[in-house]
Scaffold this active site. Structure first.
Site, PDB file in Angstrom:
ATOM      1  N   GLN A 129      13.358   6.517-133.766  1.00 28.58           N
ATOM      2  CA  GLN A 129      13.243   6.491-132.317  1.00 28.58           C
ATOM      3  C   GLN A 129      13.392   5.064-131.783  1.00 28.58           C
ATOM      4  OE1 GLN A 129       9.744   9.153-131.043  1.00 28.58           O
ATOM      5  NE2 GLN A 129       9.434   8.886-133.249  1.00 28.58           N
ATOM      6  N   VAL A 131      14.983   1.370-130.963  1.00 27.47           N
ATOM      7  CA  VAL A 131      16.290   0.897-130.488  1.00 27.47           C
ATOM      8  C   VAL A 131      16.540  -0.547-130.915  1.00 27.47           C
ATOM      9  CG1 VAL A 131      16.314   2.485-128.532  1.00 27.47           C
ATOM     10  CG2 VAL A 131      15.328   0.207-128.225  1.00 27.47           C
ATOM     11  N   ASP A 132      15.720  -1.044-131.867  1.00 24.63           N
ATOM     12  CA  ASP A 132      15.779  -2.466-132.243  1.00 24.63           C
ATOM     13  C   ASP A 132      16.790  -2.782-133.343  1.00 24.63           C
ATOM     14  OD1 ASP A 132      14.438  -1.641-134.647  1.00 24.63           O
ATOM     15  OD2 ASP A 132      12.499  -1.920-133.662  1.00 24.63           O
ATOM     16  N   HIS A 160      17.331   7.592-130.042  1.00 29.50           N
ATOM     17  CA  HIS A 160      17.293   7.161-128.646  1.00 29.50           C
ATOM     18  C   HIS A 160      18.278   6.032-128.357  1.00 29.50           C
ATOM     19  CE1 HIS A 160      12.941   8.853-128.682  1.00 29.50           C
ATOM     20  NE2 HIS A 160      13.834   9.792-128.448  1.00 29.50           N
ATOM     21  N   CYS A 224      31.432  -4.516-113.390  1.00 33.60           N
ATOM     22  CA  CYS A 224      32.145  -4.136-114.617  1.00 33.60           C
ATOM     23  C   CYS A 224      33.560  -4.694-114.582  1.00 33.60           C
ATOM     24  CB  CYS A 224      32.169  -2.614-114.728  1.00 33.60           C
ATOM     25  SG  CYS A 224      33.368  -1.963-115.910  1.00 33.60           S
ATOM     26  N   CYS A 227      36.303  -2.053-114.583  1.00 30.91           N
ATOM     27  CA  CYS A 227      36.413  -1.362-113.294  1.00 30.91           C
ATOM     28  C   CYS A 227      37.171  -2.223-112.286  1.00 30.91           C
ATOM     29  CB  CYS A 227      35.020  -1.025-112.753  1.00 30.91           C
ATOM     30  SG  CYS A 227      34.045   0.025-113.857  1.00 30.91           S
ATOM     31  N   GLY A 270       4.706   5.684-138.402  1.00 24.09           N
ATOM     32  CA  GLY A 270       4.523   4.797-137.260  1.00 24.09           C
ATOM     33  C   GLY A 270       4.929   5.406-135.940  1.00 24.09           C
ATOM     34  N   ASN A 296       0.397   7.281-139.862  1.00 21.15           N
ATOM     35  CA  ASN A 296       0.268   6.606-138.572  1.00 21.15           C
ATOM     36  C   ASN A 296      -1.201   6.272-138.321  1.00 21.15           C
ATOM     37  OD1 ASN A 296       1.626   5.908-135.883  1.00 21.15           O
ATOM     38  ND2 ASN A 296      -0.085   7.167-135.199  1.00 21.15           N
ATOM     39  N   GLY A 298      -4.130   6.249-135.666  1.00 18.23           N
ATOM     40  CA  GLY A 298      -4.556   6.776-134.370  1.00 18.23           C
ATOM     41  C   GLY A 298      -3.984   8.142-134.063  1.00 18.23           C
TER      42      GLY A 298
END
Length: 361
Positions: A129, A131-132, A160, A224, A227, A270, A296, A298
């Site tokens: 998940q 995006v790094d 994602h 852009c 464009c 995680g 994980n 929590g």
């Protein structure tokens, strides 16, 4: 249509702590035996990248560390009215300042442990998940680019999207933002040199800067260039990140289901599983009667699901030892040996917590 930021249900937050209370040694043994039982698809979340210095959205109690967290929604970012232009100014100023720490972050031992198990054949697929881009970076650095690009793309699915992707090269667009906003370029340089303190960076590169007393309306988002060459002005730049309220691409959704179905079992690491895109994958695995473990710290959205085993522990404390046990006799492989010695451990400081009320961000 009402769109909201994903939360863990109150019932899960208030529920008695679930899962067997393992010691560290017991957790290592349990995960070792789990991996040995079959091919494992791994689903990761923001907790995996904390040791790389990238702060998670939620704390150990499962609640947002910034209770006033207000992200930009997809319909706001692409709105072509003046209101939408303001949202894009807000998003891109914050992302302009927050992108460099994520861009420069390095994989930690959890990333390298998982990469070594991919190299070893224990993990056919990782669904992340995040995006790094740190799972990719760990494989490329660890395997010394011995994996062809096609195999790399097939082995890691970014559910994602990625912060590093853009219609333009993200580095080129970052330079365009610098040229269009010299005052903010100077501020960014001062943050890099320590003359200005760096605001907290969220997992998607977003930072909160309202406390600086600035206005977003003086930030210029360049049009852009493609464009413009076609004769029309368009400032709706969007990174290759799935925003709240935006649908995941059909091919990504289908591949995520395939990665679950083609494996023998599922390991979640995680993640609070708060987003529905991740939660439905867990439910799908359980409906298929596949063994599943959640590693994980929590509460999570999945805690009340039947037949999901939970280990309440941070991945950084156990996964390298699990990988060493699994790889075992192959520890004379110099690539794997190097991977299992690699990784930064540079988590945010313990006082990096936003629970005190502050400006929305």
């Amino acid at each position: 249509m009402r769109i909201s930021v994903p939360h863990i249900p109150q019932a899960s937050l208030l529920a008695k702590a679930s899962g067997i209370q393992y010691s560290r040694e017991e957790a290592v043994e349990r995960l070792y035996n789990f991996f040995r039982a079959g091919k494992t698809t791994v689903l990761t979340g923001a907790g995996v990248s904390v040791d790389s210095g990238i702060r998670a959205y939620r704390g150990p109690d499962g609640r947002y560390m910034n209770p006033n967290y207000k992200p930009i929604f997809y319909h706001e970012l692409v709105d072509e009215t003046e209101k939408g232009r303001y949202f894009r100014q807000r998003y891109w100023l914050r992302s302009y300042l927050g992108y460099p720490p994520v861009r420069d972050a390095q994989p930690n031992p959890t990333h390298f442990a998982l990469a070594s198990l991919q190299q070893n054949g224990d993990i056919p697929n990782i669904i992340t998940q995040n995006v790094d881009g740190l799972h990719h970076k760990a494989l490329i650095l660890g395997a010394r680019q011995s994996w062809p690009a096609e195999r790399l793309e097939q082995s890691i699915l970014e559910l994602h999207g990625t912060l590093h992707g853009h219609v333009l090269d993200r580095g080129v667009f970052q330079d365009m933002l610098s040229q269009a906003n010299p005052q903010w370029h100077k501020f960014a340089q001062e943050m890099e040199t320590g003359k200005e303190s760096r605001p907290r960076t969220n997992p998607d590169g977003d930072i909160a800067i309202e406390h600086l007393g600035i206005s977003y309306q003086d930030f210029i988002v360049p049009a852009c260039p493609t464009c413009l060459s076609e004769g029309h002005h368009n400032s709706v730049h969007k990174p290759e990140v799935v925003f709240f309220g935006e649908s995941i691409k059909k091919e990504v959704r289908e591949r995520s289901y395939h990665d679950i179905e083609s494996a023998d079992q599922l390991l979640l690491i995680g993640t609070t599983v708060a987003t529905y895109s991740a939660f439905r994958l867990v439910k799908h695995a359980l409906e298929l009667k596949k063994p599943a473990i959640l590693l994980n710290v929590g509460p999570t959205r999945a805690d009340l699901l039947p037949n999901l085993e939970k280990i309440n522990m941070a991945s950084g404390s156990v996964l390298i030892d699990v990988a060493k046990l699994l790889i075992g006799t192959r520890m004379n492989d110099p690539v794997l040996e190097a991977m299992l010695r690699s990784g930064v451990v540079n988590p945010p400081t313990p006082d990096d917590d936003d629970r005190a009320p502050r400006a929305a961000g």
